[in-house]
Design a protein around this motif. Structure first.
Motif, PDB file in Angstrom:
ATOM      1  N   SER A  57       0.937  -1.190   0.329  1.00 14.05           N
ATOM      2  CA  SER A  57      -0.096   0.451   0.278  1.00 14.05           C
ATOM      3  C   SER A  57       0.647   0.853   0.102  1.00 14.05           C
ATOM      4  N   GLN A  58       2.366   0.717   0.107  1.00 14.15           N
ATOM      5  CA  GLN A  58       2.972   2.173   0.523  1.00 14.15           C
ATOM      6  C   GLN A  58       3.973   2.850  -1.128  1.00 14.15           C
TER       7      GLN A  58
ATOM      8  N   LEU B 239      -0.406  -6.359  -7.003  1.00 14.65           N
ATOM      9  CA  LEU B 239      -1.584  -3.786  -7.600  1.00 14.65           C
ATOM     10  C   LEU B 239      -2.284  -4.659  -7.531  1.00 14.65           C
ATOM     11  N   ALA B 240      -2.565  -5.395  -9.000  1.00  9.91           N
ATOM     12  CA  ALA B 240      -3.809  -6.108  -9.675  1.00  9.91           C
ATOM     13  C   ALA B 240      -4.863  -6.992  -8.469  1.00  9.91           C
ATOM     14  N   PHE B 241      -3.896  -7.525  -8.251  1.00  9.29           N
ATOM     15  CA  PHE B 241      -4.805  -8.490  -7.222  1.00  9.29           C
ATOM     16  C   PHE B 241      -5.433  -7.714  -6.147  1.00  9.29           C
ATOM     17  N   ALA B 242      -4.006  -7.208  -5.518  1.00  6.46           N
ATOM     18  CA  ALA B 242      -4.727  -6.547  -4.282  1.00  6.46           C
ATOM     19  C   ALA B 242      -5.914  -5.320  -5.115  1.00  6.46           C
ATOM     20  N   LYS B 243      -6.257  -5.033  -6.168  1.00  5.65           N
ATOM     21  CA  LYS B 243      -7.223  -3.873  -6.261  1.00  5.65           C
ATOM     22  C   LYS B 243      -8.703  -4.827  -6.896  1.00  5.65           C
ATOM     23  N   ASN B 244      -8.240  -6.003  -7.557  1.00  2.00           N
ATOM     24  CA  ASN B 244      -9.157  -6.873  -7.471  1.00  2.00           C
ATOM     25  C   ASN B 244     -10.008  -7.215  -6.670  1.00  2.00           C
TER      26      ASN B 244
ATOM     27  N   ILE C 163      -5.193  -3.289  10.153  1.00  2.00           N
ATOM     28  CA  ILE C 163      -4.466  -2.876   9.717  1.00  2.00           C
ATOM     29  C   ILE C 163      -4.499  -3.421   8.391  1.00  2.00           C
ATOM     30  N   ALA C 164      -5.061  -4.931   7.930  1.00  2.00           N
ATOM     31  CA  ALA C 164      -4.959  -5.439   6.783  1.00  2.00           C
ATOM     32  C   ALA C 164      -6.035  -4.727   6.475  1.00  2.00           C
ATOM     33  N   ALA C 165      -7.175  -4.281   6.796  1.00  2.00           N
ATOM     34  CA  ALA C 165      -8.578  -4.073   6.006  1.00  2.00           C
ATOM     35  C   ALA C 165      -8.508  -2.424   5.910  1.00  2.00           C
ATOM     36  N   TYR C 166      -7.474  -1.310   6.647  1.00  2.00           N
ATOM     37  CA  TYR C 166      -6.462  -0.009   6.302  1.00  2.00           C
ATOM     38  C   TYR C 166      -6.003  -0.406   4.993  1.00  2.00           C
ATOM     39  N   ALA C 167      -5.167  -1.435   4.963  1.00  2.00           N
ATOM     40  CA  ALA C 167      -3.992  -1.475   4.213  1.00  2.00           C
ATOM     41  C   ALA C 167      -5.120  -1.934   2.262  1.00  2.00           C
ATOM     42  N   LEU C 168      -5.791  -2.270   2.806  1.00  6.19           N
ATOM     43  CA  LEU C 168      -6.399  -2.686   1.880  1.00  6.19           C
ATOM     44  C   LEU C 168      -7.351  -1.803   0.978  1.00  6.19           C
ATOM     45  N   LEU C 169      -8.412  -0.518   2.390  1.00  5.34           N
ATOM     46  CA  LEU C 169      -9.006  -0.030   1.569  1.00  5.34           C
ATOM     47  C   LEU C 169      -7.568   1.185   1.195  1.00  5.34           C
ATOM     48  N   ALA C 170      -6.595   1.503   1.343  1.00  2.00           N
ATOM     49  CA  ALA C 170      -5.542   2.246   0.588  1.00  2.00           C
ATOM     50  C   ALA C 170      -5.336   1.960  -0.360  1.00  2.00           C
ATOM     51  N   ILE C 171      -4.993   1.040   0.018  1.00  2.00           N
ATOM     52  CA  ILE C 171      -4.772   0.527  -2.203  1.00  2.00           C
ATOM     53  C   ILE C 171      -5.611   0.658  -3.102  1.00  2.00           C
ATOM     54  N   GLY C 172      -6.918   0.827  -3.160  1.00  2.00           N
ATOM     55  CA  GLY C 172      -8.042   1.235  -3.035  1.00  2.00           C
ATOM     56  C   GLY C 172      -8.754  -0.075  -4.388  1.00  2.00           C
ATOM     57  N   PHE C 173      -9.374   0.710  -5.161  1.00  2.00           N
ATOM     58  CA  PHE C 173     -10.157  -0.549  -6.494  1.00  2.00           C
ATOM     59  C   PHE C 173      -9.541  -0.234  -7.930  1.00  2.00           C
TER      60      PHE C 173
END
Lengths: 132, 123
Positions: free
Chosen positions: A49-50, B57-62, B113-123
């Motif tokens: 995320s960073q 990044l693509a995986f985490a945005k999916n 923290i996991a929820a925050y990071a996943l939301l920060a990464i965005g959709f």
């Protein structure tokens, strides 16, 4: 008034005296590896995320021999967790009746392990397919 | 005693999270450790860019990828926290509220923290 000081038998190392409890302590200890691995993944997610530089640093760190060594140990520990999870499953789930007969412990453990093997193969295939 | 005065136990919630995490780690844990901790760092079996930044990044945005990452991290943590908390007694530590807060609290903080990071990464 005198304080009563009754004798209390020490319980130190109680589980070392019986192989059944030694096994129990080992399979409980696999949780330490599950926790540590989840921590590593969580840190990776935070680095992702960073941004790209942070992510690549995390990816490089995983090449460290200490990390490789930890992951080899974790692979053994969590595989053992898989084995014991399905081994005790006949006692942790309600009895399954098939055709008027109670499903044998062996059948439950065996099918659990088969499903785990299939899920692992599917995961590897999926990752391989997505990365190609 | 009236039934309404009975205090409902919170144990089934922790037990369910323990069971879900235990099942997920039993099914996918070993292969995940192999992929992220051995195959990719050593560059064996899988293509070298399997966990490259664009891929991950693509995986985490999916949507599905996000859910998968969240379930793995959160349920692994809750599984381990529950097991470690209940093992404290076996190694002679009389676990009270403090130990419970520490074990489940760590899992809760990790989940947030996991929820925050996943939301920060965005959709």
């Amino acid at each position: 008034m005198n304080k009563r000081r009754p004798y209390v038998r020490s319980m130190d190392g109680w589980w070392k005296k019986n192989p059944f409890f030694v096994e129990y302590m080992i399979h409980e200890a696999t949780a330490l590896f599950v926790a540590a691995y989840a921590g590593i993944l969580l840190f990776g997610l935070l680095r992702l995320s960073q941004g790209e530089a942070a992510w690549n640093e995390w990816l490089m760190a995983l090449k460290n021999p200490w990390y490789i060594g930890f992951h080899l140990l974790a692979l053994v520990a969590i595989s053992y967790h898989t084995y014991t999870w399905f081994k005790i499953m006949p006692r942790t789930m309600p009895p399954v009746i098939v055709g008027g007969q109670r499903l044998s412990a062996w059948a439950i453990t065996g099918s659990g392990l088969a499903v785990a093997a299939a899920a692992s193969a599917a995961l590897l295939g999926l990752v391989w397919g997505m990365a190609r | 005693m009236k039934p309404t005065t009975l205090k409902r136990s919170n144990a089934p919630i922790f037990w369910a999270l323990f069971g879900a995490g235990g099942m997920l780690s039993a099914l996918l844990g070993p292969m995940l450790v192999f992929i992220t901790g051995i195959a990719v760092p050593l560059g064996v079996v899988l293509p070298p860019d399997t966990m490259s930044y664009p891929h991950m990044l693509a995986f985490a945005k999916n949507f599905i990828g996000k859910g998968f990452i969240f379930a793995i991290i959160a349920l692994f943590l809750w599984h381990a926290a529950h097991r470690i908390f209940h093992s404290l007694h076996d190694i002679g530590i009389h676990a009270g509220t403090g130990a419970k807060l520490l074990c489940y609290g760590t899992a809760m903080v990790g989940t947030l923290i996991a929820a925050y990071a996943l939301l920060a990464i965005g959709f």
